[in-house]
Design a protein around this motif. Structure first.
Motif, PDB file in Angstrom:
ATOM      1  N   ASN A   1       0.809  -1.221   0.000  1.00 35.77           N
ATOM      2  CA  ASN A   1       0.000   0.000   0.000  1.00 35.77           C
ATOM      3  C   ASN A   1       0.843   1.271   0.000  1.00 35.77           C
ATOM      4  O   ASN A   1       0.324   2.371  -0.195  1.00 35.77           O
ATOM      5  CB  ASN A   1      -0.953   0.016   1.196  1.00 35.77           C
ATOM      6  N   LYS A   2       2.163   1.126   0.202  1.00 36.28           N
ATOM      7  CA  LYS A   2       3.031   2.304   0.195  1.00 36.28           C
ATOM      8  C   LYS A   2       4.473   1.870  -0.057  1.00 36.28           C
ATOM      9  O   LYS A   2       4.788   0.681  -0.111  1.00 36.28           O
ATOM     10  CB  LYS A   2       2.943   3.051   1.527  1.00 36.28           C
ATOM     11  N   GLY A   3       5.340   2.856  -0.188  1.00 37.42           N
ATOM     12  CA  GLY A   3       6.772   2.593  -0.282  1.00 37.42           C
ATOM     13  C   GLY A   3       7.179   1.728  -1.454  1.00 37.42           C
ATOM     14  O   GLY A   3       6.638   1.828  -2.563  1.00 37.42           O
ATOM     15  N   ILE A   4       8.134   0.855  -1.204  1.00 34.32           N
ATOM     16  CA  ILE A   4       8.698   0.023  -2.266  1.00 34.32           C
ATOM     17  C   ILE A   4       7.653  -0.928  -2.836  1.00 34.32           C
ATOM     18  O   ILE A   4       7.580  -1.131  -4.048  1.00 34.32           O
ATOM     19  CB  ILE A   4       9.920  -0.753  -1.731  1.00 34.32           C
ATOM     20  N   GLY A   5       6.823  -1.504  -1.967  1.00 30.74           N
ATOM     21  CA  GLY A   5       5.787  -2.417  -2.447  1.00 30.74           C
ATOM     22  C   GLY A   5       4.833  -1.744  -3.407  1.00 30.74           C
ATOM     23  O   GLY A   5       4.445  -2.321  -4.433  1.00 30.74           O
ATOM     24  N   PHE A   6       4.448  -0.517  -3.095  1.00 28.45           N
ATOM     25  CA  PHE A   6       3.567   0.256  -3.974  1.00 28.45           C
ATOM     26  C   PHE A   6       4.246   0.497  -5.317  1.00 28.45           C
ATOM     27  O   PHE A   6       3.614   0.390  -6.377  1.00 28.45           O
ATOM     28  CB  PHE A   6       3.215   1.585  -3.308  1.00 28.45           C
ATOM     29  N   GLU A   7       5.535   0.822  -5.280  1.00 26.66           N
ATOM     30  CA  GLU A   7       6.268   1.066  -6.521  1.00 26.66           C
ATOM     31  C   GLU A   7       6.381  -0.207  -7.360  1.00 26.66           C
ATOM     32  O   GLU A   7       6.380  -0.143  -8.596  1.00 26.66           O
ATOM     33  CB  GLU A   7       7.660   1.617  -6.211  1.00 26.66           C
TER      34      GLU A   7
ATOM     35  N   PRO B   1      16.535  -4.144  -1.814  1.00 27.50           N
ATOM     36  CA  PRO B   1      16.071  -3.042  -2.662  1.00 27.50           C
ATOM     37  C   PRO B   1      16.974  -1.818  -2.594  1.00 27.50           C
ATOM     38  O   PRO B   1      16.745  -0.838  -3.301  1.00 27.50           O
ATOM     39  CB  PRO B   1      14.688  -2.724  -2.082  1.00 27.50           C
ATOM     40  N   GLY B   2      18.001  -1.880  -1.736  1.00 31.63           N
ATOM     41  CA  GLY B   2      18.852  -0.719  -1.537  1.00 31.63           C
ATOM     42  C   GLY B   2      18.268   0.195  -0.470  1.00 31.63           C
ATOM     43  O   GLY B   2      17.153  -0.012   0.013  1.00 31.63           O
ATOM     44  N   TYR B   3      19.038   1.194  -0.103  1.00 32.41           N
ATOM     45  CA  TYR B   3      18.599   2.128   0.938  1.00 32.41           C
ATOM     46  C   TYR B   3      17.686   3.166   0.299  1.00 32.41           C
ATOM     47  O   TYR B   3      18.140   4.147  -0.285  1.00 32.41           O
ATOM     48  CB  TYR B   3      19.804   2.788   1.600  1.00 32.41           C
ATOM     49  N   CYS B   4      16.386   2.921   0.398  1.00 27.83           N
ATOM     50  CA  CYS B   4      15.404   3.759  -0.288  1.00 27.83           C
ATOM     51  C   CYS B   4      14.673   4.675   0.690  1.00 27.83           C
ATOM     52  O   CYS B   4      14.502   4.347   1.863  1.00 27.83           O
ATOM     53  CB  CYS B   4      14.376   2.881  -1.003  1.00 27.83           C
ATOM     54  N   ALA B   5      14.238   5.792   0.193  1.00 29.83           N
ATOM     55  CA  ALA B   5      13.478   6.755   0.994  1.00 29.83           C
ATOM     56  C   ALA B   5      12.049   6.253   1.164  1.00 29.83           C
ATOM     57  O   ALA B   5      11.242   6.304   0.233  1.00 29.83           O
ATOM     58  CB  ALA B   5      13.483   8.121   0.317  1.00 29.83           C
ATOM     59  N   THR B   6      11.747   5.733   2.354  1.00 29.80           N
ATOM     60  CA  THR B   6      10.408   5.227   2.661  1.00 29.80           C
ATOM     61  C   THR B   6      10.030   5.642   4.077  1.00 29.80           C
ATOM     62  O   THR B   6      10.822   6.250   4.799  1.00 29.80           O
ATOM     63  CB  THR B   6      10.361   3.686   2.569  1.00 29.80           C
ATOM     64  N   ASP B   7       8.828   5.262   4.483  1.00 33.09           N
ATOM     65  CA  ASP B   7       8.392   5.568   5.849  1.00 33.09           C
ATOM     66  C   ASP B   7       9.237   4.843   6.889  1.00 33.09           C
ATOM     67  O   ASP B   7       9.306   5.263   8.048  1.00 33.09           O
ATOM     68  CB  ASP B   7       6.919   5.182   6.037  1.00 33.09           C
ATOM     69  N   LEU B   8       9.880   3.734   6.498  1.00 28.77           N
ATOM     70  CA  LEU B   8      10.704   2.981   7.447  1.00 28.77           C
ATOM     71  C   LEU B   8      11.863   3.821   7.981  1.00 28.77           C
ATOM     72  O   LEU B   8      12.298   3.641   9.113  1.00 28.77           O
ATOM     73  CB  LEU B   8      11.254   1.708   6.794  1.00 28.77           C
ATOM     74  N   ASN B   9      12.379   4.714   7.137  1.00 29.99           N
ATOM     75  CA  ASN B   9      13.498   5.565   7.578  1.00 29.99           C
ATOM     76  C   ASN B   9      13.122   7.043   7.544  1.00 29.99           C
ATOM     77  O   ASN B   9      13.999   7.911   7.486  1.00 29.99           O
ATOM     78  CB  ASN B   9      14.745   5.310   6.719  1.00 29.99           C
ATOM     79  N   ASN B  10      11.804   7.301   7.571  1.00 32.81           N
ATOM     80  CA  ASN B  10      11.309   8.685   7.540  1.00 32.81           C
ATOM     81  C   ASN B  10      11.819   9.445   6.315  1.00 32.81           C
ATOM     82  O   ASN B  10      12.124  10.632   6.384  1.00 32.81           O
ATOM     83  CB  ASN B  10      11.704   9.424   8.823  1.00 32.81           C
ATOM     84  N   LYS B  11      11.924   8.685   5.199  1.00 34.29           N
ATOM     85  CA  LYS B  11      12.384   9.270   3.925  1.00 34.29           C
ATOM     86  C   LYS B  11      13.698  10.033   4.116  1.00 34.29           C
ATOM     87  O   LYS B  11      13.820  11.222   3.809  1.00 34.29           O
ATOM     88  CB  LYS B  11      11.298  10.159   3.321  1.00 34.29           C
ATOM     89  N   ALA B  12      14.665   9.299   4.625  1.00 37.02           N
ATOM     90  CA  ALA B  12      15.957   9.869   5.016  1.00 37.02           C
ATOM     91  C   ALA B  12      16.661  10.571   3.861  1.00 37.02           C
ATOM     92  O   ALA B  12      16.572  10.152   2.699  1.00 37.02           O
ATOM     93  CB  ALA B  12      16.856   8.768   5.573  1.00 37.02           C
ATOM     94  N   ASP B  13      17.375  11.632   4.210  1.00 33.83           N
ATOM     95  CA  ASP B  13      18.183  12.350   3.229  1.00 33.83           C
ATOM     96  C   ASP B  13      19.255  11.411   2.671  1.00 33.83           C
ATOM     97  O   ASP B  13      19.865  10.636   3.407  1.00 33.83           O
ATOM     98  CB  ASP B  13      18.870  13.557   3.880  1.00 33.83           C
ATOM     99  N   GLY B  14      19.485  11.497   1.387  1.00 37.22           N
ATOM    100  CA  GLY B  14      20.517  10.679   0.767  1.00 37.22           C
ATOM    101  C   GLY B  14      20.042   9.313   0.321  1.00 37.22           C
ATOM    102  O   GLY B  14      20.765   8.604  -0.391  1.00 37.22           O
ATOM    103  N   ALA B  15      18.840   8.933   0.745  1.00 38.96           N
ATOM    104  CA  ALA B  15      18.304   7.637   0.324  1.00 38.96           C
ATOM    105  C   ALA B  15      17.809   7.731  -1.112  1.00 38.96           C
ATOM    106  O   ALA B  15      17.360   8.778  -1.566  1.00 38.96           O
ATOM    107  CB  ALA B  15      17.172   7.216   1.249  1.00 38.96           C
TER     108      ALA B  15
END
Length: 303
Positions: free
Chosen positions: A17-23, A232-246
Motif C-alpha cells: 500500500n506504500k513505499g517500495i511495495g507500492f512502486e 532493494p537498496g537504501y530507499c526513501a520510505t516511511d521505514l526511515n522517515n524518507k531519510a536524506d541521501g536515500a
C-alpha cells in the motif's frame, strides 16, 4: 533481460500500500511487456490504506486488494482461503515485501521485528508456496544490512547461518537464542556484536536470507519453484522517515523486479541479489561495513 512470456500471472506483493511495495505494483502495471490480464494482489494490513493505494494507481481492473497482516497466522490463513476461493488457488509470484524496523531497542520491538521480517515470511511461504504453479517464484525482500551484520558476528554464528545443511528448526532456534540473549543483555556472549546499529533488524535479515536458501533447497524439486532474496537498496520510505541521501523507492522496486522478470536459468536459486547482481551471504568488504556502522550511528544520534 525481462521476460516476454505473456501467460497470465497471479502476483502477490505484501506491504504494497506504500513505499517500495507500492512502486513494485506501479511498475508491474506500467511494464511495456506486461500482460494486462495479469492479476496483481496488492497486500495491505490496513484495508483503508490499501483502498487509498488502489485509488492512487487509478483503480486498474487487474489490481485487487488483499487484506494481509504477515505477522498474524489468522490473517495469513484468511488470505490463503481468499486466494483459493477467488483465484483458483493459484499463484505465480510471491513478493514478500512487508517488513518493519524496530521503533526502539526494547525486547518487545526486537520480537516484533523477528515476528514480521522472519517468522511472518516463513509462515506466509508455508501457506502459499503450495499454491505456486510450475516455474513459480518467491522473492523475499531482505537487506544488505544482513550480510554486513553477519560480517560482525562470530565465526561460529557465521558458519551456522550459512550452513548448507541448516534447517528451519535450527534457524528458529538461532533467532530465539538471539532474542533470549537480547532480553538479558548477553548477545555478546553468544557471538553477536551488541553495539551494532539496528542489531535486531540485521538479525532478522540474516535469518531471512538464510531462510531463502533453506526454502530453495526444500522446494527445488517441486514444480520448478525458484526462491530468491533481494535487497532493494537504501530507499526513501516511511521505514526511515524518507531519510536524506536515500534513493527513490522506484529504484528499490527495480531491484526486486529484476529477480521477478529475469529467466530463472540466469539466476541462482536461493541467491541474494541487489540491483541485478548476486551478493554474498556475508559481506567481506570491511570498508563498506565500517561506513554503514559510522553513518548509522550518526543517523541514530541525530534522531
Amino acid at each position: 533481460m525481462a521476460s516476454t512470456n505473456q501467460q497470465q500471472r497471479i502476483i502477490l506483493i505484501t506491504g504494497a500500500n506504500k513505499g517500495i511495495g507500492f512502486e513494485v505494483v506501479k511498475k508491474l502495471i506500467e511494464q511495456p511487456f506486461s500482460n494486462s490480464k495479469d492479476i496483481i494482489l496488492l497486500g495491505s494490513r490496513d484495508i483503508k490504506r490499501g483502498e487509498d493505494a488502489l485509488k492512487q494507481l487509478g483503480s486498474p481492473p487487474n489490481v485487487h486488494l488483499l487484506q494481509l497482516d504477515t505477522s498474524s497466522k489468522e490473517s495469513i490463513a484468511t488470505a490463503t482461503n481468499e486466494i483459493k476461493q477467488k483465484y483458483g488457488g493459484h499463484l505465480d509470484v510471491i513478493i514478500n515485501n512487508a517488513g518493519i524496523v524496530p521503533r526502539d531497542n526494547t525486547i518487545q520491538a526486537a520480537r516484533e521485528t523477528q515476528a514480521t521480517n522472519y517468522h511472518g515470511v516463513k509462515m506466509l511461504n508455508e501457506h502459499l508456496i503450495p499454491l505456486l504453479r510450475e516455474h513459480g517464484r518467491v522473492v523475499n525482500v531482505a537487506s544488505s544490512i544482513g550480510p554486513m551484520a553477519l560480517h560482525c558476528f562470530s565465526k561460529d554464528l557465521q558458519e551456522k547461518y550459512t550452513s548448507e545443511t541448516l534447517t528451519k528448526e535450527q534457524l528458529d532456534l538461532l533467532v530465539e537464542e538471539f532474542l533470549s540473549a537480547y532480553e538479558s543483555n548477553n548477545v555478546e556472549k553468544i557471538g553477536y556484536r551488541p553495539d551494532l546499529p539496528y542489531l535486531a533488524y540485521g538479525v532478522s535479515k540474516v535469518a531471512l536470507i538464510a531462510l531463502t536458501r533453506i526454502e530453495a533447497r526444500q522446494y527445488s524439486g517441486a514444480q520448478n519453484i525458484f526462491i530468491y532474496s533481494v535487497c532493494p537498496g537504501y530507499c526513501a520510505t516511511d521505514l526511515n522517515n524518507k531519510a536524506d541521501g536515500a534513493r527513490p523507492a522506484a529504484l528499490g522496486a527495480d531491484s526486486i523486479l529484476y529477480v521477478v522478470d529475469t529467466p530463472n536459468h540466469e539466476l541462482e536459486n536461493g541467491g541474494f541479489y541487489l540491483d541485478g547482481k548476486k551478493e554474498p551471504q556475508i559481506c567481506m568488504d570491511e570498508a563498506k561495513v565500517q561506513f554503514f556502522i559510522q553513518t548509522s550511528k550518526k543517523h541514530l544520534e541525530s534522531k
